[in-house]
Design a protein around this motif. Structure first.
Motif, PDB file in Angstrom:
ATOM      1  N   ALA A  49       0.829  -1.188   0.101  1.00  0.00           N
ATOM      2  CA  ALA A  49       0.023   0.053   0.182  1.00  0.00           C
ATOM      3  C   ALA A  49       0.761   1.284  -0.099  1.00  0.00           C
ATOM      4  O   ALA A  49       2.146   1.357   0.466  1.00  0.00           O
ATOM      5  N   LYS A  50       0.400   2.373  -0.465  1.00  0.00           N
ATOM      6  CA  LYS A  50       0.818   3.672  -0.582  1.00  0.00           C
ATOM      7  C   LYS A  50       0.650   4.452   0.737  1.00  0.00           C
ATOM      8  O   LYS A  50      -0.482   4.326   1.293  1.00  0.00           O
ATOM      9  N   VAL A  51       1.334   5.436   1.100  1.00  0.00           N
ATOM     10  CA  VAL A  51       1.036   6.745   1.934  1.00  0.00           C
ATOM     11  C   VAL A  51       1.026   7.813   1.227  1.00  0.00           C
ATOM     12  O   VAL A  51       2.123   8.125   0.584  1.00  0.00           O
ATOM     13  N   ILE A  52       0.010   8.622   1.112  1.00  0.00           N
ATOM     14  CA  ILE A  52      -0.188   9.714   0.182  1.00  0.00           C
ATOM     15  C   ILE A  52      -0.743  10.992   1.153  1.00  0.00           C
ATOM     16  O   ILE A  52      -1.312  10.662   1.968  1.00  0.00           O
ATOM     17  N   ASN A  53      -0.270  11.999   0.591  1.00  0.00           N
ATOM     18  CA  ASN A  53      -0.645  13.321   1.331  1.00  0.00           C
ATOM     19  C   ASN A  53      -2.407  13.415   1.048  1.00  0.00           C
ATOM     20  O   ASN A  53      -2.809  12.983   0.108  1.00  0.00           O
ATOM     21  N   ILE A  54      -3.237  13.811   2.232  1.00  0.00           N
ATOM     22  CA  ILE A  54      -4.565  13.922   1.960  1.00  0.00           C
ATOM     23  C   ILE A  54      -5.058  14.804   0.839  1.00  0.00           C
ATOM     24  O   ILE A  54      -5.802  14.641   0.465  1.00  0.00           O
ATOM     25  N   SER A  55      -4.198  15.648   0.567  1.00  0.00           N
ATOM     26  CA  SER A  55      -4.217  16.457  -0.597  1.00  0.00           C
ATOM     27  C   SER A  55      -4.556  15.847  -2.069  1.00  0.00           C
ATOM     28  O   SER A  55      -5.257  16.404  -2.982  1.00  0.00           O
ATOM     29  N   GLU A  56      -3.980  14.684  -2.105  1.00  0.00           N
ATOM     30  CA  GLU A  56      -3.914  14.009  -3.255  1.00  0.00           C
ATOM     31  C   GLU A  56      -5.145  13.068  -3.608  1.00  0.00           C
ATOM     32  O   GLU A  56      -5.197  12.436  -4.282  1.00  0.00           O
ATOM     33  N   ALA A  57      -6.039  13.179  -2.548  1.00  0.00           N
ATOM     34  CA  ALA A  57      -6.977  11.836  -2.470  1.00  0.00           C
ATOM     35  C   ALA A  57      -7.930  11.972  -3.563  1.00  0.00           C
ATOM     36  O   ALA A  57      -8.174  10.736  -4.131  1.00  0.00           O
TER      37      ALA A  57
END
Length: 329
Positions: A49-57
């Protein structure tokens, strides 16, 4: 059969609990964790799984079936619930009972606009306990129900404590008043206020030179969380916090006392209880079960904000209807 693709918003205690539930599930998979922190500072358990900044959702609307919102009820979910319902099927654990009617109206507008399903206030209370209260009242309409929480850590109340200015860390224990529990278990139906049923005990690590009197007052006077209870605020060191307050046990019970018969001569007691070693892991497991349901009902064309009362119970299970009937009925 393809797995249900899950996203997690927020990687605190509940977010990690959801991840654990996904890793133990046969029909779901974690696609990404969305965080407001720097993604490279978050270490998750699932290597795929990835960890992504919430702004990229928004970029992941086509690759996630259900987004499980694991941010706090005090300040985050009123915004996140509305925001993410415009893009995804969602499940959340919003636990401010007094504000649920307002919250569901706001989320419903977003979910209807996107054609998605948002199941709100899912956990064990609100959540499973809500369902037990409803069933018990339907079965014993002539009666009264009582809910007791604890002794244990309330994640929503702890989050509210941590949001107080100049609080570095904090935890809140909900403790039932045993005299009240014994009275209700004995079949009596007393009128009990919130203060009669529970006390709240907080342990707080504050910033250096913080005004402890103000912090204590801010906590004790917080509406919907502490103002209606006998609340104790204890200030401790970070070392003591880590040593004595790092676990997350909880539990509680719902009791309904009711009567049947022409003369109401037959008394009945329904009791449902939980004893949890890990509140966030149990809550994460409930959230994942309802994420499965959200995916299914949206596939069938349902949309809008829903509660635990609106979801067919069989949709929580990965088993087929035939398996449920054969094995559990």
């Amino acid at each position: 059969m393809s797995k249900i693709r899950i996203g997690i918003v927020g990687y605190g205690n509940i977010g990690r609990g959801v991840e654990t539930a996904i890793n133990n599930s046969t029909d779901t998979e974690l696609v990404a964790v969305f965080t407001r922190r720097q993604p490279d500072t978050i270490k998750i358990k699932n290597p795929d799984a990835k960890v992504i900044n919430i702004s990229e959702a928004e970029k992941y609307t086509d690759s996630i079936d259900v987004m499980i919102l694991c941010t706090g009820s005090a300040k985050d979910l009123p915004t996140h619930g509305v925001q993410f319902a415009k893009m995804f099927n969602t499940v959340d654990s919003f636990d401010n009972h007094a504000k649920i009617p307002e919250y569901i109206k706001n989320v419903d507008i977003s979910a209807l606009s996107s054609g998605k399903v948002s199941i709100i206030s899912i956990g064990w209370d609100p959540g499973l306990f809500s369902m037990i209260r409803m069933i018990s009242e339907a079965v014993l309409p002539d009666g009264k129900d009582y809910t007791f929480w604890g002794k244990g850590v309330s994640q929503g109340h702890s989050d509210a404590v941590r949001k107080v200015e100049n609080v570095k860390n904090g935890i809140q224990y909900t403790i039932p008043v045993q005299k009240a529990v014994d009275c209700v278990r004995g079949g009596k139906t007393p009128l009990l206020t919130a203060k009669d049923k529970h006390v709240r005990e907080c342990y707080v690590v504050c910033e250096e030179c913080a005004d402890k009197n103000k912090i204590e007052a801010d906590i004790k006077n917080m509406p919907d969380y502490f103002s209606d209870y006998d609340t104790t605020v204890n200030f401790i060191s970070e070392e003591e916090f880590k040593k004595n307050h790092s676990k997350m046990p909880h539990g509680g019970l719902v009791i309904r006392n009711g009567a049947t018969g022409e003369e109401k001569q037959n008394n009945h007691v329904i009791e449902f209880s939980l004893k949890l070693d890990s509140n966030p892991e149990f809550t994460g497991s409930v959230l994942l079960a309802y994420a499965r349901a959200a995916y299914r009902i949206n596939k069938e064309g349902m949309k809008g904000a829903k509660t635990i009362f609106d979801i067919p119970i069989s949709y929580l299970s990965p088993k087929s209807r035939e398996e449920l009937i054969s094995n559990l009925l």
